[in-house]
Design a protein around this motif. Structure first.
Motif, PDB file in Angstrom:
ATOM      1  N   HIS A   3      74.027 -35.041-130.944  1.00  0.00           N
ATOM      2  CA  HIS A   3      72.956 -35.676-130.175  1.00  0.00           C
ATOM      3  C   HIS A   3      73.520 -36.428-128.977  1.00  0.00           C
ATOM      4  CE1 HIS A   3      69.861 -35.721-133.704  1.00  0.00           C
ATOM      5  NE2 HIS A   3      69.984 -34.541-133.130  1.00  0.00           N
ATOM      6  N   LYS A  45      55.072 -45.244-124.335  1.00  0.00           N
ATOM      7  CA  LYS A  45      54.498 -44.767-125.599  1.00  0.00           C
ATOM      8  C   LYS A  45      54.169 -43.282-125.494  1.00  0.00           C
ATOM      9  CE  LYS A  45      51.247 -47.263-127.457  1.00  0.00           C
ATOM     10  NZ  LYS A  45      50.050 -48.145-127.534  1.00  0.00           N
ATOM     11  N   ALA A  48      57.355 -41.316-125.653  1.00  0.00           N
ATOM     12  CA  ALA A  48      57.828 -41.237-127.040  1.00  0.00           C
ATOM     13  C   ALA A  48      57.071 -40.160-127.803  1.00  0.00           C
ATOM     14  CB  ALA A  48      57.652 -42.593-127.729  1.00  0.00           C
ATOM     15  N   GLY A  49      55.768 -40.048-127.541  1.00  0.00           N
ATOM     16  CA  GLY A  49      54.969 -39.010-128.196  1.00  0.00           C
ATOM     17  C   GLY A  49      55.394 -37.616-127.788  1.00  0.00           C
ATOM     18  N   THR A  51      58.330 -36.784-126.650  1.00  0.00           N
ATOM     19  CA  THR A  51      59.671 -36.588-127.218  1.00  0.00           C
ATOM     20  C   THR A  51      59.571 -36.087-128.652  1.00  0.00           C
ATOM     21  OG1 THR A  51      60.560 -38.353-125.813  1.00  0.00           O
ATOM     22  CG2 THR A  51      61.871 -37.709-127.725  1.00  0.00           C
ATOM     23  N   ALA A  52      58.707 -36.710-129.440  1.00  0.00           N
ATOM     24  CA  ALA A  52      58.514 -36.286-130.825  1.00  0.00           C
ATOM     25  C   ALA A  52      57.899 -34.889-130.880  1.00  0.00           C
ATOM     26  CB  ALA A  52      57.622 -37.289-131.557  1.00  0.00           C
ATOM     27  N   SER A  55      60.260 -32.236-130.661  1.00  0.00           N
ATOM     28  CA  SER A  55      61.228 -32.299-131.769  1.00  0.00           C
ATOM     29  C   SER A  55      62.577 -32.848-131.337  1.00  0.00           C
ATOM     30  CB  SER A  55      61.396 -30.909-132.410  1.00  0.00           C
ATOM     31  OG  SER A  55      60.170 -30.413-132.876  1.00  0.00           O
ATOM     32  N   PRO A  57      65.122 -36.349-130.840  1.00  0.00           N
ATOM     33  CA  PRO A  57      65.299 -37.679-131.436  1.00  0.00           C
ATOM     34  C   PRO A  57      64.629 -38.753-130.587  1.00  0.00           C
ATOM     35  CG  PRO A  57      67.386 -36.486-131.346  1.00  0.00           C
ATOM     36  CD  PRO A  57      66.405 -35.690-130.540  1.00  0.00           C
ATOM     37  N   SER A  58      64.222 -39.834-131.224  1.00  0.00           N
ATOM     38  CA  SER A  58      63.487 -40.893-130.520  1.00  0.00           C
ATOM     39  C   SER A  58      64.312 -41.529-129.406  1.00  0.00           C
ATOM     40  CB  SER A  58      63.034 -41.970-131.514  1.00  0.00           C
ATOM     41  OG  SER A  58      64.154 -42.532-132.185  1.00  0.00           O
ATOM     42  N   GLU A  59      65.652 -41.519-129.542  1.00  0.00           N
ATOM     43  CA  GLU A  59      66.480 -42.131-128.501  1.00  0.00           C
ATOM     44  C   GLU A  59      66.446 -41.351-127.190  1.00  0.00           C
ATOM     45  OE1 GLU A  59      69.492 -40.256-131.472  1.00  0.00           O
ATOM     46  OE2 GLU A  59      67.552 -41.286-131.535  1.00  0.00           O
ATOM     47  N   THR A  61      63.698 -40.747-125.655  1.00  0.00           N
ATOM     48  CA  THR A  61      62.477 -41.166-124.964  1.00  0.00           C
ATOM     49  C   THR A  61      62.715 -41.599-123.519  1.00  0.00           C
ATOM     50  OG1 THR A  61      61.378 -41.787-127.032  1.00  0.00           O
ATOM     51  CG2 THR A  61      60.551 -42.797-125.009  1.00  0.00           C
TER      52      THR A  61
END
Length: 385
Positions: A3, A45, A48-49, A51-52, A55, A57-59, A61
């Protein structure tokens, strides 16, 4: 470790892209957000959505947010073929613009017949100039099926009388990435339904270059903008399924994440629209829902600013993101009696829908009978001392 290496690679790519001049000088993405009352917090926000959704990782974002802010470095040519313009409308017709639609508005659309003021000779000149100026750098988005072969004259447009097939082929030849937007461009759509009088074809059949299919009638704005952001971030095509659909958007069936799935497992089905089961939100499988055969993320992303989708509103999925759905998924309000639905119990055909819930409950032994007995005792007002 992997990652970290990927993060570093993507950060380097965005850093290089940031050095490119903005195509639209008058306003940045950040200024556009502020003008529409979207705070930085809301923007992050949203990032972040996305990014998810991809698929990641949250980092990642912050990288996604940076990629969104760099969309004004990206020239886009959008062609209309044989279609209803519904895919464009799904992005543009909103009472309160979402971040997705604002980003789409701000992407440098060098050519879009619905949005541009130019027409006739000027419009054709704009298209030719954009192809030449940004050769090998622009993203091509095509909406609509394409009459081809001996029938390509059915879509003859412009003062030079060029066919849609020729326009699409010319634009595809010099594109950095190609997206077929909507089911018509991805698979032919209603234009290609039997007997297909114009010999309408999907974009992938009239160019030899790789085409990313983003089907749906229409696809959600998230699926359109998400693919653009993926390309900005990675500079490559996303992982694709057998029909060249991005797996991050079309990797799961509607059935897998449907809010009515529990009723399917319990054997609770709407028998006809308006009955008691319909009022209780039972499964729409027996009134034609094609969710078990349809790969899309509608149940997660929804429509109308993510407030609802057809199944939530009371009508089954019609399978609009699948190849040839006009011919293969009908009648839309009846189960497909001749289609196999591969359950783990090997039951098979749709006509055995009543057995599915019983098989699931028997095999999993989740204590439904005991629960029902307890509920019955409570309902009768009896209590144990």
């Amino acid at each position: 470790m992997e990652h970290a290496k990927l993060y570093e690679r993507l950060a380097d790519r965005l850093s290089n892209l940031e050095k490119f001049p903005r195509i639209k000088e008058e306003k940045s993405i950040a200024a556009l957000m502020e003008e529409h009352g979207i705070s930085r917090r809301d923007f992050m926000k949203w990032a972040a959505g996305v990014t998810a959704m991809l698929s990641l990782p949250s980092e990642f974002t912050p990288l996604m947010a940076q990629a969104a802010e760099l969309t004004d470095r990206l020239p886009v040519i959008w062609l209309h073929m044989a279609e209803c313009t519904g895919c464009s409308e799904s992005l543009l017709r909103t009472d309160a613009p979402t971040i997705d639609s604002l980003i789409f508005d701000h992407i440098s659309l060098e050519y879009h017949e619905t949005l541009m003021v130019a027409c006739g000779w000027q419009a054709e000149h704009n298209l030719e100039s954009a192809i030449e100026k940004y050769k090998g750098k622009y993203i091509l988005m095509v909406e609509g099926g394409i009459p081809a072969g001996s029938s390509e004259f059915f879509l003859t447009v412009g003062p030079h009388g060029q066919t849609g097939q020729k326009s699409a082929q010319k634009a595809a030849d010099s594109a950095a990435a190609i997206f077929a937007i909507g089911s018509c461009s991805s698979f032919g759509g209603i234009q290609a339904a039997h007997p297909n009088p114009t010999n309408a074809q999907p974009l992938s059949k009239i160019t030899n270059k790789p085409v990313i299919n983003v089907p749906g009638c229409p696809p959600s704005e998230k699926n359109i903008v998400g693919n653009v952001l993926h390309y900005i971030l990675f500079g490559t095509l996303p992982a694709l399924d057998a029909y060249n659909r991005p797996k991050w958007a079309y990797g799961l069936r509607i059935h897998d994440l449907c809010e009515r799935r529990g009723h399917f497992d319990a054997g609770e089905f709407v028998q006809e629209f308006g009955d008691a089961g319909a009022k209780k939100g039972f499964c729409l499988y027996k009134v034609g829902c094609k969710g078990p055969y349809t790969f899309n993320n509608c149940s997660r992303e929804r429509f109308n600013q993510h407030t609802s989708w057809p199944v939530q509103a009371g009508h089954g999925c019609i399978g609009c993101s699948e190849p040839g759905f006009w011919d293969n998924m009908g009648p839309f309000e009846e189960p497909l009696g001749d289609r196999l639905y591969n359950t783990v119990y090997g039951e098979g055909a749709d006509k055995t829908a009543d057995k599915v819930g019983v098989a699931l409950l028997t095999a999993t032994a989740v204590g439904i009978a005991a629960h029902a007995a307890i509920a019955a005792v409570k309902g009768s007002g009896k209590t144990e001392e």
